[in-house]
Motif scaffolding. Structure first.
Motif, PDB file in Angstrom:
ATOM      1  N   LYS A 196      -8.207  -1.694  -2.877  1.00 16.53           N
ATOM      2  CA  LYS A 196      -8.423  -2.862  -2.453  1.00 16.53           C
ATOM      3  C   LYS A 196      -8.192  -2.869  -1.055  1.00 16.53           C
ATOM      4  O   LYS A 196      -7.742  -1.988  -0.261  1.00 16.53           O
ATOM      5  CB  LYS A 196      -7.279  -3.526  -2.970  1.00 16.53           C
ATOM      6  CG  LYS A 196      -6.900  -3.743  -4.511  1.00 16.53           C
ATOM      7  CD  LYS A 196      -5.538  -4.649  -4.767  1.00 16.53           C
ATOM      8  CE  LYS A 196      -5.498  -4.660  -6.241  1.00 16.53           C
ATOM      9  NZ  LYS A 196      -4.207  -5.445  -6.456  1.00 16.53           N
ATOM     10  N   PRO A 197      -8.933  -3.836  -0.293  1.00 15.69           N
ATOM     11  CA  PRO A 197      -9.050  -4.028   1.190  1.00 15.69           C
ATOM     12  C   PRO A 197      -7.493  -3.898   1.879  1.00 15.69           C
ATOM     13  O   PRO A 197      -7.151  -3.397   2.833  1.00 15.69           O
ATOM     14  CB  PRO A 197      -9.629  -5.231   1.559  1.00 15.69           C
ATOM     15  CG  PRO A 197     -10.623  -5.528   0.555  1.00 15.69           C
ATOM     16  CD  PRO A 197      -9.706  -5.125  -0.787  1.00 15.69           C
ATOM     17  N   GLU A 198      -6.383  -4.583   0.971  1.00 20.79           N
ATOM     18  CA  GLU A 198      -4.967  -4.379   1.560  1.00 20.79           C
ATOM     19  C   GLU A 198      -4.317  -3.037   1.473  1.00 20.79           C
ATOM     20  O   GLU A 198      -3.436  -2.853   1.705  1.00 20.79           O
ATOM     21  CB  GLU A 198      -4.229  -5.393   0.953  1.00 20.79           C
ATOM     22  CG  GLU A 198      -4.311  -5.249  -0.609  1.00 20.79           C
ATOM     23  CD  GLU A 198      -5.392  -6.409  -1.093  1.00 20.79           C
ATOM     24  OE1 GLU A 198      -6.672  -6.434  -0.572  1.00 20.79           O
ATOM     25  OE2 GLU A 198      -5.167  -7.030  -2.183  1.00 20.79           O
ATOM     26  N   ASP A 199      -5.129  -2.095   0.945  1.00 28.87           N
ATOM     27  CA  ASP A 199      -4.911  -0.546   0.950  1.00 28.87           C
ATOM     28  C   ASP A 199      -5.156  -0.030   2.100  1.00 28.87           C
ATOM     29  O   ASP A 199      -4.801   1.183   2.345  1.00 28.87           O
ATOM     30  CB  ASP A 199      -5.388   0.008  -0.237  1.00 28.87           C
ATOM     31  CG  ASP A 199      -4.949  -0.512  -1.530  1.00 28.87           C
ATOM     32  OD1 ASP A 199      -5.732  -0.502  -2.699  1.00 28.87           O
ATOM     33  OD2 ASP A 199      -3.493  -0.852  -1.827  1.00 28.87           O
ATOM     34  N   THR A 200      -5.863  -0.520   3.170  1.00 29.97           N
ATOM     35  CA  THR A 200      -6.193  -0.077   4.272  1.00 29.97           C
ATOM     36  C   THR A 200      -5.000   0.370   5.193  1.00 29.97           C
ATOM     37  O   THR A 200      -4.222  -0.578   5.494  1.00 29.97           O
ATOM     38  CB  THR A 200      -7.043  -0.678   5.086  1.00 29.97           C
ATOM     39  OG1 THR A 200      -8.436  -1.052   4.185  1.00 29.97           O
ATOM     40  CG2 THR A 200      -7.662  -0.322   6.406  1.00 29.97           C
ATOM     41  N   ALA A 201      -5.005   1.495   5.516  1.00 31.19           N
ATOM     42  CA  ALA A 201      -3.973   1.903   6.332  1.00 31.19           C
ATOM     43  C   ALA A 201      -3.883   3.363   6.792  1.00 31.19           C
ATOM     44  O   ALA A 201      -4.855   4.279   6.314  1.00 31.19           O
ATOM     45  CB  ALA A 201      -2.444   1.877   5.503  1.00 31.19           C
TER      46      ALA A 201
END
Length: 125
Positions: free
Chosen positions: A87-92
């Motif tokens: 998911k985009p919120e996994d970007t890190a």
């Protein structure tokens, strides 16, 4: 001293998968529990997953449970993180870490003694 080197990050789309590796060197790998953490821009580094010394027990942050799988190949001094349904919120930036303790506080950064340099994961929507 333990040196940790991550690889396998990259740019993917929502729903894709990535498999990241972390290779350890410099000390006996099997005496260390291993963890994965991540840090998004402007946020604190947060726990993702941990695995005990022999790989028989794992622990996940709720946000990645059922999507990510941590495993280790002790013969290769390697810990893996299989990430599915990204998911985009996994970007890190994702970091692997090694520590002598494993248990109820494996989410705590203070339990880890060695850290890799990090690898970027970007998930586009």
């Amino acid at each position: 001293q333990v040196q940790l080197v991550e690889s396998g990050g990259g740019l993917v789309q929502t729903g894709d998968s990535l498999r990241m590796s972390c290779v350890a060197s410099g000390h006996t790998f099997t005496i260390y529990a291993m963890g994965w953490f991540r840090q998004a821009p402007g946020k604190e580094r947060e726990f993702v997953a941990a695995i005990n010394w022999v790989g028989g027990d794992t622990y996940y942050h709720d946000s990645v449970k059922d999507r990510f799988t941590i495993s280790r190949e002790n013969a290769k001094d390697t810990v893996l993180l299989q990430m599915n349904s990204l998911k985009p919120e996994d970007t890190a930036v994702y970091y692997c870490a090694a520590g002598r303790r494993y248990g109820s506080r494996s989410y705590d950064r203070a339990w880890y003694d060695y850290w890799g340099q990090g690898t970027q994961v970007t998930v586009s929507s």
